[in-house]
Motif scaffolding. Sequence first.
Motif, mmCIF file in Angstrom:
data_model
loop_
_atom_site.group_PDB
_atom_site.id
_atom_site.type_symbol
_atom_site.label_atom_id
_atom_site.label_comp_id
_atom_site.label_asym_id
_atom_site.label_seq_id
_atom_site.Cartn_x
_atom_site.Cartn_y
_atom_site.Cartn_z
ATOM 1 N N ASP A 1 2.216 6.869 -6.925
ATOM 2 C CA ASP A 1 1.242 7.913 -7.278
ATOM 3 C C ASP A 1 1.838 9.312 -7.135
ATOM 4 O OD1 ASP A 1 -0.664 5.956 -7.755
ATOM 5 O OD2 ASP A 1 -1.676 6.232 -5.817
ATOM 6 N N LYS A 2 2.752 9.490 -6.180
ATOM 7 C CA LYS A 2 3.334 10.806 -5.889
ATOM 8 C C LYS A 2 4.546 11.150 -6.763
ATOM 9 C CE LYS A 2 1.156 11.812 -1.865
ATOM 10 N NZ LYS A 2 0.913 12.958 -1.090
ATOM 11 N N THR B 1 5.429 10.002 2.484
ATOM 12 C CA THR B 1 4.327 9.188 1.969
ATOM 13 C C THR B 1 4.274 7.850 2.692
ATOM 14 O OG1 THR B 1 4.509 10.254 -0.190
ATOM 15 C CG2 THR B 1 3.323 8.149 -0.109
ATOM 16 N N ARG C 1 0.830 -1.205 0.000
ATOM 17 C CA ARG C 1 0.000 0.000 0.000
ATOM 18 C C ARG C 1 0.866 1.258 0.000
ATOM 19 N NH1 ARG C 1 -2.924 -0.496 4.604
ATOM 20 N NH2 ARG C 1 -1.401 0.718 5.766
ATOM 21 N N GLY C 2 1.898 1.271 0.838
ATOM 22 C CA GLY C 2 2.770 2.431 0.935
ATOM 23 C C GLY C 2 3.480 2.738 -0.369
ATOM 24 N N THR D 1 1.230 6.486 5.116
ATOM 25 C CA THR D 1 0.411 5.362 4.652
ATOM 26 C C THR D 1 0.748 4.032 5.309
ATOM 27 O OG1 THR D 1 1.867 4.963 2.752
ATOM 28 C CG2 THR D 1 -0.053 6.375 2.388
ATOM 29 N N THR E 1 2.625 1.744 -3.372
ATOM 30 C CA THR E 1 1.633 2.108 -4.389
ATOM 31 C C THR E 1 1.354 3.607 -4.301
ATOM 32 O OG1 THR E 1 0.649 -0.099 -4.388
ATOM 33 C CG2 THR E 1 -0.731 1.712 -5.195
ATOM 34 N N LYS E 2 1.225 4.117 -3.083
ATOM 35 C CA LYS E 2 1.016 5.562 -2.882
ATOM 36 C C LYS E 2 2.252 6.352 -3.310
ATOM 37 C CE LYS E 2 -3.085 5.685 -0.989
ATOM 38 N NZ LYS E 2 -4.222 6.306 -1.643
#
Length: 138
Positions: free
Chosen positions: A50-51, A70, A43-44, A74, A46-47
């Motif tokens: 995105d950034k 980030t 999850r981390g 997350t 993946t975020k």
Amino acid sequence: MITKQSIFAWIHDLARVYKENRQYLTRLDSAIGDADHGINMDRGFTKVLDKLPDVEEKGLSDILKTVGMTLVSTVGGASGPLYAAAEAAEQGMQATIPLQARKGRASYLGERSIGHQDPGATSTYLLFKSAAETWSDE
């Protein structure tokens, strides 16, 4: 040489590795933790992916700060993982004592290098220890 391109490539590879190992890491965590490590790392990162487009034109420090912030927001707080990293670095440092050096200047000593703690491993331990102590209150 570390470049922005190599940092981006590394981050993308980490995201892939954590996604591929999500179940494995979660299974390992289920035996001794709360069975969410693989899920959290996936999850981390993946975020983080995105950034990355938002920081492509920035310097390395801004890129790494964005990645770190980030992950903290997350995945969870930083002090726990830093103490885990500091403890592992300390164990690694101590594990160098019985080893015979095979690289660098110490390798010239041959068997006489056995019984001496590696300074590089020691400075790495001190780096993580300091980070954990400095950021544990934030």
